[in-house]
Design a protein around this motif. Structure first.
Motif, PDB file in Angstrom:
ATOM      1  N   THR A  39       0.895  -1.302  -0.125  1.00  0.00           N
ATOM      2  CA  THR A  39      -0.322   0.178   0.027  1.00  0.00           C
ATOM      3  C   THR A  39       0.950   1.191   0.081  1.00  0.00           C
ATOM      4  N   LEU A  40       1.793   1.338   0.599  1.00  0.00           N
ATOM      5  CA  LEU A  40       2.693   2.544   0.680  1.00  0.00           C
ATOM      6  C   LEU A  40       3.438   2.659  -0.582  1.00  0.00           C
ATOM      7  N   THR A  41       3.826   1.526  -1.087  1.00  0.00           N
ATOM      8  CA  THR A  41       4.460   1.434  -2.504  1.00  0.00           C
ATOM      9  C   THR A  41       3.643   2.326  -3.384  1.00  0.00           C
ATOM     10  N   THR A  42       2.386   1.793  -3.333  1.00  0.00           N
ATOM     11  CA  THR A  42       1.341   2.524  -4.350  1.00  0.00           C
ATOM     12  C   THR A  42       1.158   3.679  -4.044  1.00  0.00           C
ATOM     13  N   LEU A  43       1.007   4.132  -2.758  1.00  0.00           N
ATOM     14  CA  LEU A  43       0.586   5.272  -2.317  1.00  0.00           C
ATOM     15  C   LEU A  43       1.713   6.372  -2.837  1.00  0.00           C
ATOM     16  N   SER A  44       2.984   5.913  -2.909  1.00  0.00           N
ATOM     17  CA  SER A  44       4.252   6.612  -3.069  1.00  0.00           C
ATOM     18  C   SER A  44       4.020   7.277  -4.695  1.00  0.00           C
ATOM     19  N   THR A  45       3.245   6.578  -5.507  1.00  0.00           N
ATOM     20  CA  THR A  45       3.367   7.208  -6.974  1.00  0.00           C
ATOM     21  C   THR A  45       2.137   8.140  -7.170  1.00  0.00           C
ATOM     22  N   ILE A  46       1.488   8.380  -5.994  1.00  0.00           N
ATOM     23  CA  ILE A  46       0.491   9.518  -6.013  1.00  0.00           C
ATOM     24  C   ILE A  46       1.103  10.800  -5.624  1.00  0.00           C
ATOM     25  N   PRO A  47       0.715  11.907  -6.173  1.00  0.00           N
ATOM     26  CA  PRO A  47       1.317  13.142  -5.755  1.00  0.00           C
ATOM     27  C   PRO A  47       1.415  13.469  -4.379  1.00  0.00           C
ATOM     28  N   LYS A  48       2.534  14.037  -3.829  1.00  0.00           N
ATOM     29  CA  LYS A  48       2.589  14.301  -2.174  1.00  0.00           C
ATOM     30  C   LYS A  48       1.486  15.193  -1.961  1.00  0.00           C
ATOM     31  N   THR A  49       1.043  16.211  -2.798  1.00  0.00           N
ATOM     32  CA  THR A  49      -0.142  17.058  -2.405  1.00  0.00           C
ATOM     33  C   THR A  49      -1.433  16.559  -2.256  1.00  0.00           C
ATOM     34  N   SER A  50      -1.432  15.422  -2.881  1.00  0.00           N
ATOM     35  CA  SER A  50      -2.998  14.753  -2.606  1.00  0.00           C
ATOM     36  C   SER A  50      -3.228  14.372  -0.960  1.00  0.00           C
ATOM     37  N   VAL A  51      -4.340  15.104  -0.814  1.00  0.00           N
ATOM     38  CA  VAL A  51      -4.917  14.777   0.567  1.00  0.00           C
ATOM     39  C   VAL A  51      -5.177  13.133   1.081  1.00  0.00           C
ATOM     40  N   TYR A  52      -5.680  12.360  -0.118  1.00  0.00           N
ATOM     41  CA  TYR A  52      -5.911  11.003   0.072  1.00  0.00           C
ATOM     42  C   TYR A  52      -4.511  10.350   0.440  1.00  0.00           C
ATOM     43  N   ARG A  53      -3.330  10.723  -0.479  1.00  0.00           N
ATOM     44  CA  ARG A  53      -2.095  10.163   0.065  1.00  0.00           C
ATOM     45  C   ARG A  53      -1.614  10.413   1.119  1.00  0.00           C
ATOM     46  N   GLN A  54      -1.755  11.537   1.591  1.00  0.00           N
ATOM     47  CA  GLN A  54      -1.124  12.126   2.959  1.00  0.00           C
ATOM     48  C   GLN A  54      -1.957  11.429   4.028  1.00  0.00           C
ATOM     49  N   SER A  55      -3.145  11.214   4.221  1.00  0.00           N
ATOM     50  CA  SER A  55      -3.903  10.442   5.083  1.00  0.00           C
ATOM     51  C   SER A  55      -3.640   9.023   5.122  1.00  0.00           C
ATOM     52  N   ALA A  56      -3.856   8.418   3.964  1.00  0.00           N
ATOM     53  CA  ALA A  56      -3.700   7.055   3.759  1.00  0.00           C
ATOM     54  C   ALA A  56      -2.457   6.731   4.194  1.00  0.00           C
ATOM     55  N   GLU A  57      -1.339   7.257   3.832  1.00  0.00           N
ATOM     56  CA  GLU A  57      -0.164   7.339   4.167  1.00  0.00           C
ATOM     57  C   GLU A  57       0.242   7.112   5.686  1.00  0.00           C
ATOM     58  N   ALA A  58      -0.189   8.071   6.251  1.00  0.00           N
ATOM     59  CA  ALA A  58       0.006   8.178   7.705  1.00  0.00           C
ATOM     60  C   ALA A  58      -0.521   7.093   8.376  1.00  0.00           C
ATOM     61  N   LEU A  59      -1.872   6.778   7.953  1.00  0.00           N
ATOM     62  CA  LEU A  59      -2.508   5.802   8.584  1.00  0.00           C
ATOM     63  C   LEU A  59      -1.837   4.283   8.610  1.00  0.00           C
ATOM     64  N   THR A  60      -1.314   4.341   7.211  1.00  0.00           N
ATOM     65  CA  THR A  60      -0.769   2.938   7.132  1.00  0.00           C
ATOM     66  C   THR A  60       0.574   2.709   7.680  1.00  0.00           C
ATOM     67  N   LYS A  61       1.504   3.664   7.784  1.00  0.00           N
ATOM     68  CA  LYS A  61       2.663   3.804   8.480  1.00  0.00           C
ATOM     69  C   LYS A  61       2.412   3.495   9.951  1.00  0.00           C
ATOM     70  N   HIS A  62       1.535   4.189  10.509  1.00  0.00           N
ATOM     71  CA  HIS A  62       0.906   3.951  11.892  1.00  0.00           C
ATOM     72  C   HIS A  62       0.669   2.476  12.312  1.00  0.00           C
ATOM     73  N   LYS A  63      -0.138   1.976  11.462  1.00  0.00           N
ATOM     74  CA  LYS A  63      -0.410   0.521  11.556  1.00  0.00           C
ATOM     75  C   LYS A  63       0.561  -0.233  11.154  1.00  0.00           C
ATOM     76  N   LEU A  64       1.553  -0.065  10.338  1.00  0.00           N
ATOM     77  CA  LEU A  64       2.673  -0.833  10.100  1.00  0.00           C
ATOM     78  C   LEU A  64       3.801  -1.000  11.339  1.00  0.00           C
ATOM     79  N   ASP A  65       3.937   0.248  11.933  1.00  0.00           N
ATOM     80  CA  ASP A  65       4.740   0.517  13.096  1.00  0.00           C
ATOM     81  C   ASP A  65       4.052  -0.540  14.303  1.00  0.00           C
ATOM     82  N   ILE A  66       2.725  -0.476  14.578  1.00  0.00           N
ATOM     83  CA  ILE A  66       2.157  -1.274  15.446  1.00  0.00           C
ATOM     84  C   ILE A  66       2.449  -2.655  15.193  1.00  0.00           C
ATOM     85  N   VAL A  67       2.156  -3.258  14.110  1.00  0.00           N
ATOM     86  CA  VAL A  67       2.606  -4.683  13.763  1.00  0.00           C
ATOM     87  C   VAL A  67       4.119  -4.854  13.879  1.00  0.00           C
ATOM     88  N   LYS A  68       4.996  -4.143  13.563  1.00  0.00           N
ATOM     89  CA  LYS A  68       6.312  -4.430  13.654  1.00  0.00           C
ATOM     90  C   LYS A  68       6.672  -4.395  15.111  1.00  0.00           C
TER      91      LYS A  68
END
Length: 132
Positions: A39-68
């Motif tokens: 998901t993070l790899t896919t999101l990285s191809t979306i422009p950084k200015t996209s609100v969807y990318r910013q929010s989905a990336e933050a949430l996914t990183k948070h969840k990944l940190d929890i799992v790790k």
């Protein structure tokens, strides 16, 4: 003799999720990590200015940190993610990956091809424009 740790014991004992159509996953945490990373790899191809990318990336990183940081403790991951059973979290992660792929295809960050008709963004007497 063999000593079963709590995560290993849970994997041995759990035979069903109790949810129709949702099978027990044999090794959910590595699969969850792979899905979040995809998901993070896919999101990285979306422009950084996209609100969807910013929010989905933050949430996914948070969840990944929890799992790790859980060191293989499924119960801890389930409690911290607060999404139900680990199989449900995996299902949610796969759905988010599909949404990210769709957003990439739809290019939702680009301006509208046609101007919306007057009143398109009026709801219950409130007016707003697509830019706000």
């Amino acid at each position: 003799m063999f000593r079963l740790t709590r995560p290993l014991l849970q994997q041995v004992v759990k035979k069903t999720t109790g949810i129709t159509g949702l099978a027990v996953h044999a090794n959910p945490l590595p699969e969850l990590v792979r899905t979040y990373e995809s998901t993070l790899t896919t999101l990285s191809t979306i422009p950084k200015t996209s609100v969807y990318r910013q929010s989905a990336e933050a949430l996914t990183k948070h969840k990944l940190d929890i799992v790790k940081s859980a060191n293989g403790d499924i119960t801890s991951v389930e409690r911290q993610l607060d999404e139900g059973q680990i199989e449900e979290s995996l299902d949610i992660a796969k759905d988010e990956l599909k949404v990210a792929e769709n957003m990439l295809e739809w290019k939702a960050w680009e301006p509208l091809e046609e101007r919306p008709p007057p009143g398109q963004w009026e709801y219950f007497g409130n007016t707003s424009s697509p830019a706000s």
